[in-house]
Design a protein around this motif. Structure first.
Motif, mmCIF file in Angstrom:
data_model
loop_
_atom_site.group_PDB
_atom_site.id
_atom_site.type_symbol
_atom_site.label_atom_id
_atom_site.label_comp_id
_atom_site.label_asym_id
_atom_site.label_seq_id
_atom_site.Cartn_x
_atom_site.Cartn_y
_atom_site.Cartn_z
ATOM 1 N N VAL A 1 32.952 49.847 38.649
ATOM 2 C CA VAL A 1 34.222 49.160 38.493
ATOM 3 C C VAL A 1 35.299 50.125 39.002
ATOM 4 N N PHE A 2 36.407 49.571 39.468
ATOM 5 C CA PHE A 2 37.466 50.374 40.065
ATOM 6 C C PHE A 2 38.733 50.221 39.230
ATOM 7 N N CYS A 3 39.218 51.341 38.710
ATOM 8 C CA CYS A 3 40.429 51.334 37.880
ATOM 9 C C CYS A 3 41.480 52.236 38.529
ATOM 10 N N PHE A 4 42.715 52.148 38.034
ATOM 11 C CA PHE A 4 43.815 52.884 38.630
ATOM 12 C C PHE A 4 44.479 53.787 37.603
ATOM 13 N N THR A 5 44.926 54.955 38.077
ATOM 14 C CA THR A 5 45.767 55.818 37.264
ATOM 15 C C THR A 5 47.196 55.263 37.316
ATOM 16 N N PRO A 6 48.093 55.729 36.437
ATOM 17 C CA PRO A 6 49.490 55.254 36.507
ATOM 18 C C PRO A 6 50.142 55.511 37.866
ATOM 19 N N LYS A 7 49.620 56.493 38.629
ATOM 20 C CA LYS A 7 50.179 56.790 39.953
ATOM 21 C C LYS A 7 49.523 55.967 41.060
ATOM 22 N N GLY A 8 48.567 55.100 40.680
ATOM 23 C CA GLY A 8 47.948 54.240 41.677
ATOM 24 C C GLY A 8 46.687 54.797 42.316
ATOM 25 N N GLU A 9 46.209 55.959 41.856
ATOM 26 C CA GLU A 9 44.978 56.516 42.402
ATOM 27 C C GLU A 9 43.775 55.767 41.826
ATOM 28 N N VAL A 10 42.750 55.591 42.674
ATOM 29 C CA VAL A 10 41.576 54.813 42.278
ATOM 30 C C VAL A 10 40.541 55.722 41.617
ATOM 31 N N ALA B 1 32.061 51.161 31.325
ATOM 32 C CA ALA B 1 32.753 52.408 30.997
ATOM 33 C C ALA B 1 33.946 52.142 30.079
ATOM 34 N N THR B 2 34.390 53.196 29.415
ATOM 35 C CA THR B 2 35.496 53.122 28.454
ATOM 36 C C THR B 2 36.612 54.085 28.887
ATOM 37 N N PRO B 3 37.785 54.024 28.226
ATOM 38 C CA PRO B 3 38.850 54.984 28.550
ATOM 39 C C PRO B 3 38.414 56.443 28.414
ATOM 40 N N ILE B 4 37.469 56.719 27.521
ATOM 41 C CA ILE B 4 36.952 58.089 27.410
ATOM 42 C C ILE B 4 36.322 58.521 28.734
ATOM 43 N N TRP C 1 37.067 52.509 22.486
ATOM 44 C CA TRP C 1 35.765 51.910 22.800
ATOM 45 C C TRP C 1 35.891 50.666 23.693
ATOM 46 N N THR C 2 37.102 50.327 24.112
ATOM 47 C CA THR C 2 37.315 49.159 24.979
ATOM 48 C C THR C 2 36.584 49.342 26.304
ATOM 49 N N ARG C 3 35.928 48.278 26.789
ATOM 50 C CA ARG C 3 35.253 48.326 28.089
ATOM 51 C C ARG C 3 36.264 48.016 29.193
ATOM 52 N N VAL C 4 36.392 48.923 30.153
ATOM 53 C CA VAL C 4 37.380 48.725 31.217
ATOM 54 C C VAL C 4 36.850 47.734 32.249
ATOM 55 N N LYS C 5 37.788 47.092 32.958
ATOM 56 C CA LYS C 5 37.432 46.085 33.956
ATOM 57 C C LYS C 5 38.047 46.428 35.299
ATOM 58 N N ASN C 6 37.539 45.773 36.336
ATOM 59 C CA ASN C 6 38.041 45.994 37.686
ATOM 60 C C ASN C 6 39.548 45.757 37.765
ATOM 61 N N GLY C 7 40.250 46.682 38.467
ATOM 62 C CA GLY C 7 41.657 46.472 38.774
ATOM 63 C C GLY C 7 42.614 46.856 37.675
ATOM 64 N N GLN C 8 42.124 47.305 36.525
ATOM 65 C CA GLN C 8 43.030 47.648 35.432
ATOM 66 C C GLN C 8 43.687 49.014 35.667
ATOM 67 N N SER C 9 44.911 49.144 35.205
ATOM 68 C CA SER C 9 45.623 50.415 35.249
ATOM 69 C C SER C 9 45.491 51.076 33.875
ATOM 70 N N ILE C 10 45.037 52.316 33.853
ATOM 71 C CA ILE C 10 44.730 52.990 32.587
ATOM 72 C C ILE C 10 45.563 54.260 32.459
ATOM 73 N N GLU C 11 46.204 54.404 31.332
ATOM 74 C CA GLU C 11 46.978 55.601 31.023
ATOM 75 C C GLU C 11 46.356 56.291 29.817
#
Length: 725
Positions: A388-397, A404-407, A434-444
């Motif tokens: 899955v592909f997630c983004f940092t607050p700065k837009g990096e992939v 996967a989780t935020p950890i 423990w949240t499962r991350v999804k494609n395209g989400q921005s995670i801080e």
């Protein structure tokens, strides 16, 4: 056996400038070296290298790879040597052939420690030249296609090895067609009943609905024509194993599984890919959450494509993949596209990945794994995972495995950020870790000074990198405490045999156990990764009491008052080798609990009743009952194999209960009698290797806790917990 001309014609079709004489010389040399050798099927052995070369030729690979395929068994199975191959065909080809030979000799299905070390060697061989692995994968594919000529037990061994190692490797390299075929061929061996059942249901479905693929393909072609976009449309039913895996993951029956058909649209340009996507979504309803854009976010192996799932005819869900011709070539060949030829020159596919960079990226993820189990876990997690592909607050992939989780996200950015994590926001909203991350989400990631990794994170994290970093941090935090506890355990164990736990003795034991220092030995003792009996036996095997059954049962526990009786608690069933405490009962003796037994919370306000206890360091008799909860496939012979596996580990089954019966699976509780924690590990390892066991755990029952039985003189008979005398 195919003549050389057939193979050369196959190669010349995509590489008119091929060195025909080199291939012919390799063909003649291989045939002569394998003269008189035959396969289990009775065919001449050299027919196998020819088929391997043909599989690679179908991938449009270079001459060196084709020649290596023809010679790949000569160094291992004939009188040919590295020097002879180098003299005749050059050092580059000799190195490739020698590399394939080394891969063949790796026992990848051996014990975990050895398997982890062999995985390291596998990655080292890959890093030198990835074509070695391409030849090995083609070799395994042909062996799986002809596996029926092997003995039944050999078929199962090879199929499991293929399913666990070679199929995921092929998928990780982007060769999805090979992964699917390897998985399905293995599935045919490991679970033929399930595979045949799926095929029968497919036949019934086609009889009921007609040719769904042809109808949907026709509809899609008509839609492309209507909007004026050129492209080819093909469709197919997914392979039986792919369907079986979806049924397992979604816990659905075949009749409820919808996306069992896949369609592929090959267009002329990247712009056309998105135009086709719009046309498909306008014509059919898209399924939420089932869209992936691997064109804007390619996979690390170069894979590019748009994936979407739509509701087609009669509400049936179908998966659609949209890509250009160049993307399709990489999707079929994966990393191997780097060596593909077209019209006599290397194919300049803009999407082909540099294999050196790819293998370096993969290897870097595992180079810091010092622990064998951690390394093996990291490799398997990485090979099996969908991304899955997630983004940092700065837009990096950031690429993460599915689930996967935020950890995992935090540790993927940097170990320091992961260790200091106290919370996370997804798309601006605070969420549990423990949240499962999804494609395209921005995670801080929210961090705090002084924060340290928590033990509960091990259950939350899914990536090998995160789990390894958490374990390492936890070991450091607890190291001093474990060293002190380990010293007490060692001192007690040595005193029991009349020796002293001197620094020199402990350093010698650490060296024999292949640990780097005395403190590491003590830390492993304190964390229950190592038992005191192992340390004592390492130095003084002849001094450890062995009176037939070993340690007498009334001397199994150290720390009791003279004449004081004890019993193992039925709620947690502690075993020798595990950390324990005792709870005293006035006039009744001591009940021994595992240190993590939840029942101990009932006695927190009665510290005077607690005793610090240790197990005797010697050899214990196999009389300690432990209950295992097993979920097994509802197939003929499975229960018998489970009983056989337990018996092979010298463990006795004292009771067995069925607690849940379903059409596909049974859940049972098995009571077995064991020596110690190591004996339990051996039993569970043997059971976990059985493919028909879906889940295995140690069953603990807090409601079984009760005070020790009165003495026989008081009530006439003994009742209550099992007594270790």
């Amino acid at each position: 056996m195919k003549p050389a001309d057939d193979l050369i014609t196959l190669v010349r079709a995509y590489n008119p400038r091929t060195n025909e004489q080199l291939i012919r010389d390799a063909y003649d040399f291989g045939r002569d070296m394998h003269e008189g050798q035959y396969r289990k099927s009775g065919e001449p052995y050299f027919s196998h290298p020819i088929e391997v070369a043909s599989i690679l030729a179908q991938q449009h690979l270079d001459d060196a790879t084709i020649v290596t395929a023809l010679l790949h068994d000569t160094i291992e199975d004939t009188k040919a040597s590295y020097q002879i191959v180098a003299e005749k065909f050059g050092t580059d080809i000799a190195e490739l052939v020698n590399g394939v030979t080394k891969l063949t000799n790796l026992q990848l299905n051996s014990t975990e420690t050895k398997q982890a070390e062999n995985f390291r060697k596998l990655f080292m061989a890959m890093s030198r030249d990835l074509r070695v692995l391409l030849v090995k994968l083609a070799d395994r594919l042909h062996n799986m296609r002809t596996i029926r000529s092997m003995r039944a037990e050999k078929q199962v061994q090879k199929a499991r090895e293929t399913m666990d190692i070679f199929a995921p490797l092929a998928g990780r390299m982007g060769m999805q067609w090979m992964r699917e075929e390897l998985e399905d061929l293995s599935f045919k061996v490991l679970n033929p009943e399930a595979r045949n059942s799926i095929i029968r249901r497919f036949v019934m479905l086609q009889q009921e609905t007609g040719d769904v693929i042809e109808r949907i393909t026709t509809d899609m072609r008509a839609e492309l024509t209507r909007v004026g976009i050129g492209g080819t449309v093909t469709g197919r039913a997914k392979r039986p194993y792919s369907i079986w895996r979806k049924m397992e993951e979604k816990d659905q029956s075949f009749s409820r599984l919808s996306d069992i058909y896949g369609f592929r649209i090959i267009t002329g340009s990247e712009d056309d890919c998105y135009r086709v996507l719009g046309a498909i979504h306008r014509r059919w309803r898209s399924v939420p959450g089932r869209f992936k854009d691997y064109i804007s976010q390619p996979k690390s192996n170069g894979y590019r494509s748009i994936h979407t799932t739509v509701s087609g005819r009669d509400g049936k869900r179908v998966e659609v993949q949209i890509r250009t011709k160049e993307m399709h070539e990489v999707a079929e060949a994966g990393v191997a596209a780097h060596w593909s030829y077209r019209d006599g020159v290397p194919s300049e596919n803009p999407f082909a990945v540099d294999p050196a960079r790819w293998i370096t990226t993969l290897s870097e993820q595992f180079q810091n794994e010092d622990d064998h189990e951690d390394f093996l876990e990291a490799v398997k997690l990485e090979m099996y995972s969908d991304k899955v592909f997630c983004f940092t607050p700065k837009g990096e992939v950031v690429k993460l495995p599915k689930g996967a989780t935020p950890i995992d996200f935090a540790y993927a950015i940097h170990t320091r950020i992961g260790s200091a994590c106290v919370g996370a926001k997804i798309d601006g909203m605070r969420v549990p870790l423990w949240t499962r991350v999804k494609n395209g989400q921005s995670i801080e990631i929210i961090t705090a000074e002084g924060q340290e990794p928590q033990a509960t994170w091990l259950d939350i994290a899914t990536t090998g990198k995160a789990k390894t970093a958490i374990r390492r941090a936890l070991r450091e935090v607890d190291r001093e405490r474990f060293i002190k506890l380990g010293w007490e355990l060692a001192r007690s164990a040595f005193e029991h045999i009349g020796k002293k736990a001197t620094d020199k003795a402990l350093e010698t034991a650490a060296e024999k156990l292949r640990l780097d220092s005395r403190d590491t030995l003590l830390a492993r003792l304190g964390s229950a990764e190592l038992s005191a009996s192992q340390v004592v036996l390492t130095l003084y095997p002849k001094l450890v009491p062995d009176d037939g059954e070993g340690v007498a049962r009334d001397r199994a526990v150290i720390g009791l008052a003279p004449g004081q009786k004890f019993e193992r608690a039925a709620c947690c069933q502690p075993l020798p080798g595990e950390r324990i405490v005792g709870i005293t009962w006035k006039g009744r003796g001591v009940v021994v609990h595992a240190i993590d037994c939840p029942v101990l919370g009932d006695y927190e306000d009665q510290p005077e009743r607690w005793l610090d206890l240790h197990w005797h360091a010697g050899k214990h008799a196999a009389v300690n009952p432990v209950t295992l909860a097993v979920t097994m496939g509802n197939d003929a012979g499975v229960l018998g194999r489970i009983c056989t596996l337990i018996g092979e580990q010298k463990a006795n089954i004292s009771d067995l209960k069925f607690i849940d019966r379903k059409p596909d699976f049974y859940r049972i509780l098995v009571d077995i009698e064991l020596r110690d924690a190591e004996h339990l590990h051996n039993v569970t390892s043997a059971l976990e290797a059985e493919s028909d066991i879906a889940a295995l755990s140690r069953h603990r029952n807090p409601s079984a806790a009760r005070p020790p039985a009165p003495a026989p003189a008081e009530i006439g008979e003994t009742v209550g917990l099992q007594t270790s005398r």
